[in-house]
Scaffold this active site. Structure first.
Site, PDB file in Angstrom:
ATOM      1  CG  MET A  88      -4.343  49.982  12.114  1.00 24.63           C
ATOM      2  SD  MET A  88      -3.588  49.204  13.586  1.00 24.63           S
ATOM      3  CE  MET A  88      -3.368  50.651  14.649  1.00 24.63           C
ATOM      4  CB  CYS A  89       0.159  50.577   6.721  1.00 24.61           C
ATOM      5  SG  CYS A  89       0.463  50.353   4.980  1.00 24.61           S
ATOM      6  CG  HIS A  90       0.425  44.305   7.182  1.00 30.95           C
ATOM      7  ND1 HIS A  90      -0.879  44.644   6.912  1.00 30.95           N
ATOM      8  CD2 HIS A  90       0.375  43.368   8.165  1.00 30.95           C
ATOM      9  CE1 HIS A  90      -1.693  43.926   7.693  1.00 30.95           C
ATOM     10  NE2 HIS A  90      -0.959  43.155   8.466  1.00 30.95           N
ATOM     11  CG  MET A 110      -2.510  51.978   2.632  1.00 32.03           C
ATOM     12  SD  MET A 110      -3.916  53.045   2.173  1.00 32.03           S
ATOM     13  CE  MET A 110      -3.435  54.621   2.873  1.00 32.03           C
ATOM     14  CD  GLU A 111       2.910  50.477   0.917  1.00 34.71           C
ATOM     15  OE1 GLU A 111       1.786  50.255   0.395  1.00 34.71           O
ATOM     16  OE2 GLU A 111       3.245  49.988   2.006  1.00 34.71           O
ATOM     17  CG  ASP A 136       7.895  73.040   2.444  1.00 31.60           C
ATOM     18  OD1 ASP A 136       7.626  73.932   3.288  1.00 31.60           O
ATOM     19  OD2 ASP A 136       9.036  72.580   2.305  1.00 31.60           O
TER      20      ASP A 136
END
Lengths: 162, 162, 162, 162, 162, 162
Positions: free
Chosen positions: D75-77, D117-118, D132
């Site tokens: 839902m992130c633009h 969010m970024e 990893d």
């Protein structure tokens, strides 16, 4: 005259060769969590978040991220995932005002490398998605700890977090 | 009445069928290069480029691009890469003011098609990344020649550039 | 006691801040080329390549790659491309048996950073696609030189390759 | 007769409309961390990890993931990032055998939505990449806590984690 | 006290486990169509569309989308496509002013799951691309019906649309 | 002597220049549908599909596909979507045994090109996802018709399907 130093022999990165590894069924389970406030807990539980059903979206996000793992994690080998399953569980201590979503992600393949990164990426993407959908109701959410819980398949033996 | 011409029989594109090909270990090595000016050479060598460690970033870029080959090259089959290794080497002629980065990319798979395109794509992406990180210090850089150096595995026999 | 060294101050990578740059129309033109053999030339010209219409596919590949530039080149800023145009031209010397496809890619944006990388990536992807579609008829093809031909827009002034 | 219930009015997801929001410079800083064992610490510090320079790769991974945020978080633009910067710092307690990598990711845009969010995605991807590259030397690593440290820009006022 | 309900047992999504399925050659054929107006028909037929050769671009779009199926369809397993072939055919009734492009997409793999979704996604992306390239000459185009025509391979037996 | 024909002037593809178009708020609404059998209808309605909550997943798929439109549709310009909303509605005729899911997708941007393709791609991806999740209970599902219902914003005027 040329400077013949090959830089890759000096510590830079490569995607290591796994051509000789055996194709077996491999499973990994990763855990994450996100602590939210009371308002966010009630929005999720009562389905009143204006962006939608938080766990439903987070689950899809986690599964889709698992399939993108090798394009997110640079040295991770591409493998054909044969299954991904993500579940959520509330861990609540009302008296302490503590509302934690426990996230468990299981990834499975029949391939030559393990799927730890796929499970960890799925759990992380699910947690980030919960953050995104709920951040209008409080930005103090905390994600993690995020860790590998279990791994099986492959010649190095199974792993279970103690 | 319908015009029944099937257009694909008239020269348009398809991803050719490789279902019957044998799964074997396949290796390809591609080479590229980028000629830079003296300033850029010193920025790279001394680690003073403001965007970061040029070869380290270029190497990651090449490896990640190799994994995206089938989504960049339209008719290229998706294959599970089992290894990618990229190395850089300076080829310098100070008297002529010539500073060339030689790029070598090796790709490996255990699959039904060769990995020439993966190796070539890795080398190209590494070269483009060097261009990007250094272009503030001169836009006259020249990439290439870019070519296949070696290929082994598969029923068509090995190839070595003469 | 903690070791407080911030590693980013020691030469690692960042995507530099362009928040203050002006949004203007920006254009870049990049050139590449691929030298092929006589058989490949005739396959392309006569439309007998079994994978399809080589230039048509290469053109689409170049345009789509231009739009993916910021996900291929690590430190490249995402920008909204407003136009991409790729053209091919044969440069043939029959007597010398020399068949070269000249590739020109123009990228355009109205944004805060230049589109050199988009143009170069488009030209490179087009060349790689030609290689992929023709490699069954000869792996000796050579890509490049690949370089920036022209750039306009932005405060650093225009650039034209001399 | 039709059942006319529109399901989106019952709690499912949407990407909320931000057309009316103001374009301003927006910054977000997120933090994460990963605790590793002594062997992994020495491999990273001494550059002996067989997959490469751990922090260099993790940094590129974080920056590239930041640019993919809107394709990872449903839902992130999508927004045009204008800058990303990731730094690492060791937080070591030798006597307790505790080796923690602190990760800080800053994201910047000139756009209509925030970049929390970024920044969080960048920090998470960097942590996952460290996992990893080091997992051959111990799978007990723990990622997180991961949280938002700072946010500025936008009409809702600034945020600083207390 | 914790609320221990695992949400995935209540109807949310998972990518089901296919680790035990047999690897066989699998084929699927999907059909779609797009009805266009007379002007668009003549633009396509005469090659006068200003965006380019409509069927050539649509074919590449369909093939590339087929390879992206598992990243577009959330619960779809990633599989290595071994072949994709898309063809177009005009179905014209001049007297009724009806111009329909019939689209057929065949996908093939040697894998553990069927390729129905790959064929359907290829056909859909080809149709959408035709829409995109022609919409300046009329937005009344209608896509579909889109359906599975044929499927073979796998233990559930073959399927042919009756 | 060179053959100087520029192939792009002969009908091949380009992403047309939109640098001069005005940035305005633009909205598009697309419709699609999928006809399913009685069993699939009951699985969706009662939440007994083994892959999960069908509409919840389809909605996320549609929104995420809308954001990927310019990487799926070759000549489509990248634009920053500011909102996407997808809704489902049952259109049932029990006596005729007809169960149709009506899909409506609205896309919104503040940008220089329309969002018709984003809306159409969202609706198509949602329909394909429903197909994928339900295909174990019947492969006869039919997707479409898929079409543009409404468009507003931009200098060419509004559009409403008559």
């Amino acid at each position: 005259m040329s400077d013949l130093t090959h830089f890759n022999e000096q510590g830079r990165a490569k995607m290591v060769d796994v051509s000789d590894k055996q194709e077996t069924v491999r499973i990994a389970v990763a855990c994450s969590s996100i602590e939210v406030n009371r308002l966010i807990h009630s929005q999720i539980s009562e389905g009143t978040n204006k962006k939608g059903d938080v766990f439903a979206v987070a689950q899809v996000a986690g599964i889709m991220a698992a399939k993108q793992t090798s394009s997110i994690i640079p040295m991770c080998h591409p493998i054909p995932l044969t299954g991904v399953n993500i579940s959520f569980q509330w861990d609540i201590d009302e008296s302490a005002g503590r509302y934690v979503v426990r996230i468990e992600a299981e990834a499975k393949t029949k391939g030559v490398t393990g799927v730890e990164m796929e499970a960890l990426t799925a759990a992380s993407a699910a947690a980030l998605t919960i953050y995104d959908m709920c951040k209008a109701a409080g930005k103090d959410m905390v994600i993690g700890p995020t860790y590998l819980q279990h791994k099986s398949g492959g010649k190095n033996g199974d792993y279970d977090r103690s």
